[in-house]
Design an enzyme around this catalytic site. Structure first.
Site, mmCIF file in Angstrom:
data_model
loop_
_atom_site.group_PDB
_atom_site.id
_atom_site.type_symbol
_atom_site.label_atom_id
_atom_site.label_comp_id
_atom_site.label_asym_id
_atom_site.label_seq_id
_atom_site.Cartn_x
_atom_site.Cartn_y
_atom_site.Cartn_z
ATOM 1 N N LYS A 1 0.803 -1.230 0.000
ATOM 2 C CA LYS A 1 0.000 0.000 0.000
ATOM 3 C C LYS A 1 0.837 1.282 0.000
ATOM 4 O O LYS A 1 0.404 2.294 -0.544
ATOM 5 C CB LYS A 1 -0.928 0.018 1.222
ATOM 6 C CG LYS A 1 -2.147 -0.878 1.090
ATOM 7 C CD LYS A 1 -3.025 -0.722 2.308
ATOM 8 C CE LYS A 1 -4.353 -1.390 2.136
ATOM 9 N NZ LYS A 1 -5.270 -1.133 3.254
ATOM 10 N N ASP B 1 -10.309 3.285 2.085
ATOM 11 C CA ASP B 1 -10.539 2.698 3.420
ATOM 12 C C ASP B 1 -11.323 3.646 4.334
ATOM 13 O O ASP B 1 -12.226 3.220 5.060
ATOM 14 C CB ASP B 1 -9.203 2.349 4.093
ATOM 15 C CG ASP B 1 -8.615 1.048 3.572
ATOM 16 O OD1 ASP B 1 -9.368 0.224 3.030
ATOM 17 O OD2 ASP B 1 -7.393 0.858 3.703
HETATM 18 N N1 LIG Z 1 -12.830 -4.494 7.306
HETATM 19 C C1 LIG Z 1 -11.981 -3.936 6.485
HETATM 20 O O1 LIG Z 1 -12.333 -3.442 5.405
HETATM 21 C C2 LIG Z 1 -10.538 -3.865 6.881
HETATM 22 C C3 LIG Z 1 -9.683 -2.957 6.228
HETATM 23 C C4 LIG Z 1 -8.344 -2.901 6.650
HETATM 24 C C5 LIG Z 1 -7.905 -3.750 7.672
HETATM 25 N N2 LIG Z 1 -8.773 -4.612 8.259
HETATM 26 C C6 LIG Z 1 -8.329 -5.492 9.361
HETATM 27 O O2 LIG Z 1 -7.785 -4.669 10.382
HETATM 28 C C7 LIG Z 1 -6.725 -5.340 11.037
HETATM 29 C C8 LIG Z 1 -5.487 -4.440 11.049
HETATM 30 O O3 LIG Z 1 -5.043 -4.219 9.715
HETATM 31 P P1 LIG Z 1 -3.860 -3.171 9.370
HETATM 32 O O4 LIG Z 1 -3.750 -3.138 7.891
HETATM 33 O O5 LIG Z 1 -4.034 -1.905 10.129
HETATM 34 O O6 LIG Z 1 -2.591 -3.948 9.972
HETATM 35 P P2 LIG Z 1 -1.167 -3.350 10.390
HETATM 36 O O7 LIG Z 1 -0.871 -2.082 9.653
HETATM 37 O O8 LIG Z 1 -0.216 -4.480 10.261
HETATM 38 O O9 LIG Z 1 -1.340 -2.980 11.954
HETATM 39 C C9 LIG Z 1 -1.519 -4.005 12.898
HETATM 40 C C10 LIG Z 1 -1.887 -3.398 14.245
HETATM 41 O O10 LIG Z 1 -2.191 -4.474 15.135
HETATM 42 C C11 LIG Z 1 -1.383 -4.367 16.309
HETATM 43 N N3 LIG Z 1 -1.100 -5.718 16.823
HETATM 44 C C12 LIG Z 1 -0.748 -6.807 16.120
HETATM 45 N N4 LIG Z 1 -0.585 -7.879 16.949
HETATM 46 C C13 LIG Z 1 -0.843 -7.423 18.214
HETATM 47 C C14 LIG Z 1 -0.833 -8.027 19.486
HETATM 48 N N5 LIG Z 1 -0.525 -9.306 19.648
HETATM 49 N N6 LIG Z 1 -1.160 -7.276 20.564
HETATM 50 C C15 LIG Z 1 -1.472 -5.971 20.415
HETATM 51 N N7 LIG Z 1 -1.491 -5.327 19.212
HETATM 52 C C16 LIG Z 1 -1.174 -6.052 18.128
HETATM 53 C C17 LIG Z 1 -0.127 -3.654 15.838
HETATM 54 O O11 LIG Z 1 0.518 -3.086 16.947
HETATM 55 P P3 LIG Z 1 2.098 -2.674 16.882
HETATM 56 O O12 LIG Z 1 2.134 -1.320 16.230
HETATM 57 O O13 LIG Z 1 2.518 -2.683 18.284
HETATM 58 O O14 LIG Z 1 2.767 -3.731 16.046
HETATM 59 C C18 LIG Z 1 -0.749 -2.598 14.889
HETATM 60 O O15 LIG Z 1 -1.289 -1.535 15.620
HETATM 61 C C19 LIG Z 1 -6.524 -6.656 10.276
HETATM 62 O O16 LIG Z 1 -7.188 -7.687 10.982
HETATM 63 C C20 LIG Z 1 -7.200 -6.414 8.942
HETATM 64 O O17 LIG Z 1 -7.715 -7.608 8.352
HETATM 65 C C21 LIG Z 1 -10.071 -4.693 7.888
#
Ligand SMILES: NC(=O)c1ccc[n+]([C@@H]2O[C@H](COP(=O)([O-])OP(=O)(O)OC[C@H]3O[C@@H](n4cnc5c(N)ncnc54)[C@H](OP(=O)(O)O)[C@@H]3O)[C@@H](O)[C@H]2O)c1
Length: 283
Positions: free
Chosen positions: A66, A102
């Site tokens: 992205k 998004d």
């Molecule tokens: N519904 C939709 O349309 C949509 C759209 C986008 C994303 N999503 C979902 O949203 C979620 C996040 O996506 P993203 O793209 O933002 O991912 P990302 O950029 O990789 O960010 C992941 C986030 O999760 C935190 N995290 C991961 N493992 C953790 C743990 N064990 N304990 C506490 N915090 C943890 C990370 O914290 P750190 O910074 O500390 O690593 C970070 O804040 C995913 O499940 C994705 O499928 C859904």
């Protein structure tokens, strides 16, 4: 001529976008196919250049491309530039234009399915990654009065809070730690609680865990989990136990895809058809 559109990521096999996007193309009887392309990071420049061909409408972009995709495009719209990420590329006569749907997808699901208006409200966002950034920006621009960002890595929450602060609301960055006072205060005072972490996601390392226990969730709040697989996440089950209203991530997924569809085709996206196909595609 048959047209192509699709999604790139690495890996990409779990994506359900091909199912609901193809349903939308078929609804409009378009001679077009939506595909999933697994593109390794080192192959990204060549792949993106190939999108200038007249048979390609554009693509969706997901993890990990992205941000990296931005330097290969001809133009980036204001929203994507502010979010620092592109999830939709449109081929406009050989010129590639980047968008980010998004934030609009998040807001449309919040308002249409969650029946919640962010203006003047207090929000707790858990997470500070890519989706949290789009969500926080969207809420700030829609007039949220207070946004608290709670993240495991505090430095990342602070960086996001700085960016959001420029857009109007009072902001605070705190650790994602349900045992700490700052977290308890933010949780119990919020009107909207959004999970933008991967906690609760199917096949993830925290599949069975909720980021917050029921006793910290106000019964009058709306709890919005961006995780869409499983449809009933551990967080949504905790929220239901506390009496709060709940919203899963599937409508957002469909609405961000619907906005992409409209950019590529200029046609109105059949969101009910897309939502039905997306629900059926979830294992
Ligand atoms: N519904 C939709 O349309 C949509 C759209 C986008 C994303 N999503 C979902 O949203 C979620 C996040 O996506 P993203 O793209 O933002 O991912 P990302 O950029 O990789 O960010 C992941 C986030 O999760 C935190 N995290 C991961 N493992 C953790 C743990 N064990 N304990 C506490 N915090 C943890 C990370 O914290 P750190 O910074 O500390 O690593 C970070 O804040 C995913 O499940 C994705 O499928 C859904």
């Amino acid at each position: 001529m048959s047209k192509f559109v699709g999604i790139i990521g690495y890996p990409i096999r779990h994506s359900i976008s091909p199912v609901f996007q193809q349903a939308a193309l078929d609804y409009h009887s378009m001679n077009a196919t939506y595909q999933a392309w697994e593109v390794e990071p080192q192959s990204l420049p060549e792949f993106i250049n190939g999108l200038r061909s007249p048979d390609t409408l554009g693509i969706n972009v997901t993890v990990p491309h992205k941000e990296a995709v931005m330097s290969h495009l001809d133009r980036i719209d204001e929203w994507a530039a502010t979010a620092g990420a592109v999830n939709t590329v449109v081929n406009e006569g050989g010129k590639l234009v980047g968008h980010n749907t998004d934030g609009s997808g998040f807001l449309r699901a919040l308002e249409d399915h969650g029946h919640f208006s962010p203006e003047g409200r207090s929000v707790l966002i858990m997470g500070a990654g890519g989706s949290a950034k789009a969500v926080a920006l969207a809420l700030a621009r829609r007039g949220a009065a207070r946004i608290t960002i709670a993240n495991r890595t505090l430095r990342r929450a602070q960086g996001l809070a700085e960016l959001i602060g420029e857009h109007g609301p009072r902001v605070e960055a705190i650790p994602l730690a349900p045992s700490e006072d700052a977290f308890v205060r933010a949780a119990t005072a919020c009107n909207l609680l959004v999970n933008c972490t991967t906690i609760g996601m199917k096949h993830g390392s925290d599949e069975k865990r909720s980021p917050i226990p029921a006793q910290l969730i106000p019964s009058g709040a709306l709890v919005y989990d961006l995780v869409y697989n499983p449809p009933e996440t551990p967080l949504l089950l905790e929220a239901a136990r506390s009496g709060a209203a709940t919203l899963g991530g599937l409508p957002m997924l469909v609405y961000q895809g619907a906005a992409s569809f409209e950019f590529w085709t200029g046609k109105s996206a059949p969101v009910e058809v897309m939502l039905k196909a997306a629900k059926a595609a979830l294992p």
